[in-house]
Design an enzyme around this catalytic site. Structure first.
Site, PDB file in Angstrom:
ATOM      1  N   GLY A  46       0.716  -1.250  -0.364  1.00  0.00           N
ATOM      2  CA  GLY A  46       0.078  -0.239  -0.195  1.00  0.00           C
ATOM      3  C   GLY A  46       1.143   1.561   0.009  1.00  0.00           C
ATOM      4  O   GLY A  46       0.636   2.169  -0.451  1.00  0.00           O
ATOM      5  N   ARG A 338       8.598 -25.178   5.365  1.00  0.00           N
ATOM      6  CA  ARG A 338       7.904 -25.234   6.538  1.00  0.00           C
ATOM      7  C   ARG A 338       7.189 -26.045   6.644  1.00  0.00           C
ATOM      8  O   ARG A 338       6.878 -26.621   8.010  1.00  0.00           O
ATOM      9  CB  ARG A 338       8.011 -23.511   5.890  1.00  0.00           C
TER      10      ARG A 338
END
Lengths: 671, 249
Positions: A46, A338
């Protein structure tokens, strides 16, 4: 079934983006002044988008719910940012970064988007350096790199353990420069509560001023959602407390499809839950697995004795320890990806071998590393026949030099010295790969509504590699949207300012105020967190590290019950016209209660295991890969984009078939 | 443990505030300070009372949102931590704990323990940046070598989280450490040199406009800073400011 148009440009992979940029329409400088753009969220995506668009001449309004744009959760990213610079001369290239990302995503991302991401990655580093981001440097004054997450090259740029902070502050400073010039109007402590769609196009938002409670209408020619992920649907996650799905979910309810919502990344090395008061979980950098060995006791008796406090980890002799990752994955050992490491920890704890009072923790032990480094140091310093104490002292110093800040953080939270006692860790929700469906231009299925960064779905497939989230956020904001948004806005140069006194704005505002009124007038008995915590438990137990059809169906039923009870019995004190944090939470949890059901529906639909999504029904049944995830490319090589059908639990599935022109699909094996 | 909390309650920016006593029981030493407040708030909501407003977000010491003045110290007892990293094991059974918002004219109270730190954003907007537009044709990052020592010191300054503990701690409510951290980061890097004069003058001017006080070199800010930002940066800013003042056009 409608066909989703991904708008992938024609041509060879390495020409697509360049050709596309060269051919799409642009808006002339004088016309940019007539165009307003709303950017929601001020994290990496953003802030970089808002700053870049304002520099180009558009009128930008930027919104964040935090008290300052600088506090967006990108700030908390630790490890680093990948870029195909090949500074280490280790054979890295745009293609290799692209390939690693597609493979790491378990072949569930869109090739063209990932290639573009790899292509602009190098520009990001140059941009950040020019802004004064203090990256780590070597003694020659050049940028330093480290390796990350199992790839075979060293392409991660970093700023100690605070890379996200430094990159965000760079983007924030660029944003504040535009705020100072008046090119961006900043609305902090404002929360977007709806998207306004006029004649099929996104034309503005409804936002609440969190200090005064005022409901505001903001019109614009395009709306960019840069609002992050939805990991907080699990209540406990490594996300910030305020991170939420509301902006994306409102967009979904206004016609934007939500893609692959079930793809959740669960990070293996987090500090375990200590009690029912727990509000969030803290991540410990993945780098610890380079030297730490993960284990649980061999016997249930020892595990129980540890849980009851009768024994400590150090009381368990070497022969009675189960280094289960090294046992199951001899080739990769403690450095498996992971998703694999997380599932293995869960498997051991579910079987009763957990080592803290909740039964949900495994040891991450540096004893062996301390001894190894200690002996090495003794050799280096010509110490003959060093005593065990001396070895320990020397080795501890080395481990402290490498990981000292993480050990301090652990001791601060847990209250136990990790140099003396093995750390306890457990997996935690960390990132969501799913998000709003976007085409190659980052536009959702609502024209004029775009999604950037973690809020969209396109680049990480079913599993994200370490140090790639920062790369994607900045790629989207600095180097993708500034070009692609122009193609859309070229039609709007004669539109003029968007009128907010229209029926569409009236309707959207009324929906927002009605909901706020409902919460405040409800007079129930339980606080918002009560429901959020229960939702999180259902999601974690049944739509977490391992999922199966029965559990997911149960979860859907339970979520509906919690949702029903939430609307009936939630108590939100205070009024609408004041700073009211319980009211803020109520709106967010209401959306999580709908999203959670869709995540379960998506997980139920995807009867295969891929990346972070593990369906127990879809695993290798025998052979050397027994118990490992089994992908089903014949039936599930698509992105699942869900269309809202007017109420929670009702959604239509649209499939974007994923085609792989460049990368060959293979099974990921770590044995 | 059992504790007595004495907490500042203030309905809104213009209302008069007061200290209210709250007894809390069953506090676990594993809780963070903010989790202890969560439990209290949970209880208040169930009883139909207004929960206590306080800012917080990441809860891992990096976003800079949390901001409590606990027993007379910014971020409470302990060094190099924010309030979200303060754990209840730092307290003893039976303790009385005073909790107040940041106190400074430039940080008006919004409600209870939450304050408005917008002044920091405005100081940043006045000059806390390098004027470079987004541009895909910049020179390669390694075309500009920076001595490691300079890069490391600039990083130390850049770790500021903008929490405002320095202001809350300072007897004069001075924001010098915050402003100096940003000025210093850029003053140390070649990218920041071009605009160095204007930057320091503009940021200091905005700081003064916001109503922050002067620096009298007590050093309290450095002690309470959760990131351990050094007073040396204030000295560097003063040098920069003096040089810029006498050589400006």
């Amino acid at each position: 079934m409608s066909k989703l148009d991904s708008k992938i440009p024609e041509g060879p992979m390495d020409r697509k983006w360049t050709d596309h940029k060269g051919h799409i329409r642009i808006v002339a400088p004088a016309n940019k002044r007539r165009i307003d753009i709303i950017v929601v969220g001020t994290g990496l995506a953003g802030a970089s988008a808002a700053a870049s668009l304002a520099e180009m001449g558009y009128n930008v309004k930027a919104f964040c719910f935090q008290d300052s744009a600088r506090r967006a959760h990108s700030i908390a990213a630790q490890g680093g940012i990948n870029a195909a610079k090949n500074y280490q001369n280790d054979g890295d290239s745009t293609f290799r970064l692209f390939y690693d990302t597609v493979k790491g995503g378990d072949y569930r991302s869109r090739e063209a988007n990932v290639y573009r991401l790899a292509e602009v990655s190098a520009n990001i580093i140059d941009q950040c350096v020019a802004q004064g981001v203090p990256f780590a440097r070597d003694y020659g004054g050049l940028l330093d790199n480290r390796s990350f997450g199992g790839v075979q090259v060293s392409r991660t740029f970093y700023a100690r353990g605070q890379t996200g902070q430094q990159l965000l502050l760079g983007a924030y400073s660029a944003l504040m420069r535009q705020v100072g010039k008046g090119a961006v109007k900043m609305y902090d402590r404002h929360e977007m509560l709806d998207v306004v769609v006029v004649d099929g196009k996104a034309r503005g938002i409804i936002a609440r001023n969190l200090i005064t409670g005022e409901i505001e209408r903001h019109g614009a020619h395009a709306v960019l959602l840069c609002t992050g992920g939805y990991g907080n649907v699990f209540f406990l996650s490594t996300n910030a407390m305020g991170s939420n799905v509301t902006a994306a979910w409102k967009a979904h309810k206004r016609g934007a499809y939500m893609a692959n919502p079930c793809y959740t990344q669960i990070h293996p090395t987090c500090i375990p839950v200590s009690g029912t008061h727990q509000s969030k979980l803290t991540l410990m950098s993945e780098s610890l697995r380079n030297d730490g060995r993960i284990w649980v006791p061999n016997t249930l008796e020892d595990a129980q004795a540890i849980r009851e406090g009768k024994k400590k980890g150090s009381d368990i002799p070497e022969a009675d320890r189960d280094y289960y990752l090294e046992r199951r994955y001899p080739a990769f050992g403690n450095l498996v990806p992971r998703d694999v490491a997380s599932r293995a920890a869960k498997e051991r704890c579910d079987a009763g071998f957990g080592v803290n009072k909740t039964g949900e923790a495994v040891y991450l032990d540096f004893g062996a590393a301390i001894e190894r480094y200690g002996k090495l140091e003794a050799n280096i310093h010509n110490i003959e026949n060093p005593s065990p104490e001396k070895i320990k002292e020397l080795g501890t110093a080395v481990v402290s030099e490498k990981y000292g800040n993480l050990f301090d953080m652990y001791e601060n939270i847990v209250g136990e010295n990790p140099y003396l006692h093995a750390m306890k860790i457990y997996p935690a929700v960390h990132y969501t790969m799913g998000g709003l469906w976007v085409d190659y231009n980052l536009q959702t299925t609502v024209p004029g509504l775009f999604a950037l960064g973690e809020a969209n779905f396109s680049d990480h497939g079913a599993n994200r590699l370490g140090a790639s989230a920062l790369m994607q956020g900045l790629a989207d904001g600095y180097f993708v949207i500034p070009y692609t948004v122009g193609d859309y806005l070229a039609d709007d140069i004669r539109t003029g300012p968007i009128d907010t006194k229209t029926a569409a704005f009236d309707e959207a505002e009324k929906a927002v105020t009605d909901r706020i009124d409902h919460f405040l007038n409800n007079k129930g008995t339980k606080p918002v967190d009560d429901f959020h915590r229960r939702l999180g438990k259902v999601m974690w137990d049944k739509c977490g590290m391992a999922r199966n059809a029965q559990g997911l169906q149960e979860a859907i039923t339970e979520i509906r019950q919690i949702r029903e009870e939430f609307y009936r019995d939630v108590r939100v004190p205070g009024s609408a016209s004041e700073f009211n944090q319980e009211l803020e939470k109520a709106g967010r949890v209401a959306d999580f209660l709908e999203l959670g059901e869709l995540m379960c529906m998506d997980a139920l639909n995807r009867n295969e295991s891929c990346g972070g999504h593990f369906r127990e029904e879809s695993q290798e049944m025998d052979g050397p890969q027994k118990g490992e995830a089994k992908r089903d490319d014949a039936n599930y090589a698509y992105a699942a984009a869900w269309e809202w059908l007017g109420e929670a639990g009702k959604a239509t599935l649209h499939k974007e078939e994923l085609t792989f022109d460049v990368v060959k699909l293979t099974q990921r094996s770590y044995k | 443990m059992k504790l007595t909390l004495k907490i500042w309650r203030q309905k809104g920016p213009k209302d008069k505030g007061k200290i209210v006593d709250y007894p809390v029981n069953d506090v676990s030493e594993d809780m963070s300070f903010l989790e202890m407040l969560d439990v209290l708030n949970d209880d208040l909501v169930r009883k139909g009372e207004e929960p206590i407003a306080f800012d917080h977000d990441c809860r891992e010491g990096i976003c800079g949102a949390c901001s409590l003045f606990i027993n007379g110290e910014a971020h409470g007892p302990g060094r190099m931590i924010t309030t979200c990293q303060l754990h209840m094991r730092k307290f003893k059974d039976g303790d009385t704990i005073h909790v107040e918002p940041w106190r400074a004219e430039a940080f008006p109270v919004i409600k209870d323990l939450a304050v408005d730190r917008g002044a920091f954003d405005r100081i940043q907007a006045a000059g806390g940046f390098v004027s470079v537009n987004t541009n895909g044709n910049l020179v390669d990052g390694n075309a500009l070598p920076i001595p490691k020592a300079d890069a490391d010191t600039a990083f130390d300054a850049a770790t500021c989280i903008g929490c405002g503990a320095c202001v809350a701690t300072c007897t004069n409510s001075s924001a010098m450490l915050f402003v100096a951290a940003k000025v210093s980061q850029f003053a140390l890097l070649p990218q920041g040199k071009v605009e160095a004069k204007n930057r320091v003058l503009a940021m200091v001017e905005q700081m003064d406009k916001e109503g922050f006080g002067n620096c009298s070199n007590t050093g309290a800010c450095e002690v309470e800073c959760p990131k351990g930002i050094s007073l040396e940066h204030i000295a560097r800013m003063n040098r920069e400011y003096l040089a810029a003042s006498v050589t400006k056009e």
